[in-house]
Design a protein around this motif. Structure first.
Motif, PDB file in Angstrom:
ATOM      1  N   THR B  31      41.008 -15.161  -8.785  1.00 37.16           N
ATOM      2  CA  THR B  31      40.793 -13.957  -7.982  1.00 37.16           C
ATOM      3  C   THR B  31      41.290 -14.018  -6.762  1.00 37.16           C
ATOM      4  O   THR B  31      41.609 -13.350  -5.700  1.00 37.16           O
ATOM      5  N   VAL B  37      40.656 -12.875  -2.116  1.00 39.06           N
ATOM      6  CA  VAL B  37      39.393 -12.598  -1.755  1.00 39.06           C
ATOM      7  C   VAL B  37      38.493 -13.670  -2.419  1.00 39.06           C
ATOM      8  O   VAL B  37      38.648 -13.845  -3.477  1.00 39.06           O
ATOM      9  N   ASN B  39      35.125 -14.670  -4.159  1.00 38.80           N
ATOM     10  CA  ASN B  39      34.120 -14.553  -4.445  1.00 38.80           C
ATOM     11  C   ASN B  39      32.699 -14.982  -4.908  1.00 38.80           C
ATOM     12  O   ASN B  39      32.867 -15.662  -5.803  1.00 38.80           O
ATOM     13  N   GLN B  42      30.993 -14.944  -7.666  1.00 38.73           N
ATOM     14  CA  GLN B  42      31.378 -16.066  -9.311  1.00 38.73           C
ATOM     15  C   GLN B  42      30.229 -16.418  -9.792  1.00 38.73           C
ATOM     16  O   GLN B  42      30.335 -16.576 -10.981  1.00 38.73           O
ATOM     17  N   GLU B  82      34.480  -5.094  -9.337  1.00 38.86           N
ATOM     18  CA  GLU B  82      36.249  -5.203  -8.565  1.00 38.86           C
ATOM     19  C   GLU B  82      36.229  -3.259  -7.343  1.00 38.86           C
ATOM     20  O   GLU B  82      36.813  -3.059  -6.870  1.00 38.86           O
ATOM     21  N   ILE B  86      35.262  -3.972  -4.104  1.00 31.17           N
ATOM     22  CA  ILE B  86      36.612  -4.734  -3.304  1.00 31.17           C
ATOM     23  C   ILE B  86      37.725  -3.645  -3.646  1.00 31.17           C
ATOM     24  O   ILE B  86      37.962  -3.715  -2.445  1.00 31.17           O
ATOM     25  N   THR B 101      31.113  -9.580  -0.988  1.00 32.50           N
ATOM     26  CA  THR B 101      30.970 -10.627  -2.364  1.00 32.50           C
ATOM     27  C   THR B 101      29.083 -10.873  -2.219  1.00 32.50           C
ATOM     28  O   THR B 101      28.650 -11.654  -3.456  1.00 32.50           O
ATOM     29  N   ILE B 195      40.048 -10.021 -11.766  1.00 35.10           N
ATOM     30  CA  ILE B 195      38.959  -9.818 -11.145  1.00 35.10           C
ATOM     31  C   ILE B 195      37.848 -10.003 -12.575  1.00 35.10           C
ATOM     32  O   ILE B 195      37.023 -10.852 -13.151  1.00 35.10           O
TER      33      ILE B 195
END
Lengths: 243, 293
Positions: B31, B37, B39, B42, B82, B86, B101, B195
């Motif tokens: 990612t 980014v 994340n 995650q 995403e 995002i 995130t 992602i």
């Protein structure tokens, strides 16, 4: 084939390209020459959809391309070989080339692999280093790789931004010769941006001189090379310098 | 002999947990490389994967089907995340994206409390519970599954990124986004792909660990943090180094749990993170690199 009309391109608030109009015919090689900062790369970026034009039109075969993004432009048959080559340095030569055909690979894989062989015919040196990483190539080899990668997109118009940058004169001559051969054999139109004015104009049909975002001079390449003001400003033959 | 068996025991448990961290850490690296980014949601993908598998298998689906379905659902959730969170903010600063995130991770955790409650759930091991004895140490079959599946997934990732056309296009996008765009590669599409792929890897990690340590709405936070440490140790952009970092963190944790006290294991991991950031901010395995211009 491609008609640019009153095109302006801005960087932030700065107007870099000021209402430029020109055209490139099918199978023509046209050069845009000028000093550092004249706006040559911005102009190519504007056509390629990297910098959205502020106004004006870019027409190819009666289709308006001025507001399209870079991906759509590639699909329409205009490919930019960027300044400083911008190859994928951690990928092999062959992967670099094959990714050049990304926009059509899923549809015509076979054709892409045939075109790969064609690129190797134009650049036999690349064929001897298929599995070498792009970043390990010499400057001249990287430039050949960048042009080959551009060809893999099967462009109708190939735009090259300073292909001679940082290369030895002999290699520059090789690359220019290959561009002529390419035009003669495939009919691809070529728009060439160069600071190496002599090398560029000597293979071109026509040329433009760009200064501070405007075209100040245009004409047959041969006559531009003979033009006194071009010779004075760009070819270092000014009488005042020779004294 | 006592000490050797204890050593082996701790090593096995370190490798097991390390393989879980590795899967999540790879997600971090993929990612980060493609979207820029970090994340922090995650770890929540692991939680979602584990709890979904538990629900699906208790609804009567065979385990393998529940696992596959759960991974696919989490990949969809990742892709939706995403597109919805995002993508609209892709032009914002990195700090903004990171905060997004973190916010999303709260959303996931909150949703999990709604659906599964706060109590822990358990998943039956993939193949029985009878331990295997090696060098006086006891090895649970689930540990073998964990290490085996992780290594297979990592090999699959390697194959995808280095041998398939789409994988190479993603790699190209990481190496030179500008040139990739000139070739007609859409960075936004690659961001979506990366992602949801990371989400799938995270889900897989959560599913594997669930039979060992149980699953609850809050499991994602610590898993995500540890995987983040592993990714930082590896330099954040280098997938193989992140995997090594993950096994290193797993083993360090297991040993500090065994030889110090289980209360210290998280503190030790974070201490390692700080030391790495102080002394080798580019990661333990970074090397000087040169680039031709």
């Amino acid at each position: 084939m491609i008609n640019v009309h009153n095109l302006s391109v801005n960087h932030g608030h700065l107007k870099i390209i000021k209402e430029i109009s020109f055209s490139v015919g099918k199978g023509e090689i046209v050069s845009i020459v000028g000093a550092n900062g004249a706006g040559k790369s911005t102009l190519l970026g504007g056509i390629a959809g990297i910098y959205p034009p502020a106004s004006g039109s870019i027409r190819m075969e009666d289709e308006e391309l001025a507001m399209k993004n870079s991906v759509a432009i590639v699909c329409k048959g205009i490919t930019l070989v960027p300044e400083r080559r911008q190859i994928f340095d951690g990928l092999t030569v062959e992967d670099n080339l094959i990714l050049g055909s990304y926009h059509r690979y899923s549809k015509e894989k076979k054709q892409c692999l045939q075109d790969l062989e064609m690129v190797y015919d134009y650049f036999p040196k690349l064929a001897t280093m298929k599995s070498r990483l792009g970043g390990l190539l010499s400057g001249g080899e990287q430039q050949m790789l960048a042009i080959g990668r551009g060809l893999m997109a099967k462009p109708k118009l190939l735009m090259l931004d300073e292909p001679s940058l940082g290369l030895a004169p002999l290699i520059v001559r090789d690359i220019m010769n290959i561009l002529v051969q390419l035009r003669n054999e495939t009919g691809t139109s070529i728009l060439l941006v160069e600071q190496n004015i002599k090398a560029a104009l000597s293979i071109s049909d026509r040329g433009f001189v760009l200064e501070r975002g405007s075209i100040v001079l245009e004409g047959e390449a041969e006559s531009l090379l003979q033009n006194q003001s071009v010779r004075d400003a760009y070819l270092g033959t000014s009488p005042s310098l020779q004294k | 002999m006592e000490s050797l068996s204890q050593l082996m025991q701790l090593l096995f448990s370190g490798l097991t947990i390390g393989s879980i961290y590795a899967l999540i850490a790879i997600g971090f690296v993929i990612t980060y490389n493609i979207t820029g980014v970090l994340n922090f949601a995650q770890g929540e993908f692991a939680m979602l994967g584990a709890l979904l598998t538990i629900s699906l298998s208790s609804a009567g689906l065979p385990l393998y089907l529940a696992v596959i379905l759960a991974i696919l659902i989490v990949m969809l959730v990742g892709g939706f995340f995403e597109r919805a969170a995002i993508y609209p903010a892709r032009k914002s600063s990195v700090a903004t994206l990171i905060i997004i995130t973190i916010g999303i991770s709260f959303v996931f955790r909150g949703a999990a409390i709604f659906i599964w409650g706060t109590q822990p759930h358990s998943l039956t091991p993939f193949s029985g519970n009878s331990p295997i004895r090696i060098f006086e140490a006891v090895l649970l079959p689930q540990s073998l599954w964990a290490v085996g599946i992780s290594l297979a997934a990592l090999a699959g990732m390697y194959y995808f990124f280095n041998k398939t056309y789409t994988g190479k296009a993603v790699t190209a996008c990481v190496m030179n986004r500008f040139a990739a765009q000139l070739m007609g590669i859409k960075p936004e599409k690659m961001s979506f792909l990366s992602i949801s792929l990371s989400a799938g890897l995270g889900a897989l990690a959560g599913i594997i660990i669930a039979p060992i340590s149980g699953a609850s709405y809050q499991m994602g936070l610590m898993l995500g943090m540890k995987a983040f440490i592993a990714a930082v140790i590896g330099g954040l952009t280098n997938a193989p180094a992140a995997v090594l970092g993950a096994f290193l963190i797993g083993i360090i944790e297991a040993f500090s749990e065994g030889y110090l006290s289980s209360g210290y294991k998280d503190a030790v991991s974070f201490a390692v993170l700080l030391l790495v950031l102080f002394f080798m901010p580019n990661g333990l395995f970074s090397k000087k690199s040169g680039k031709r211009v």
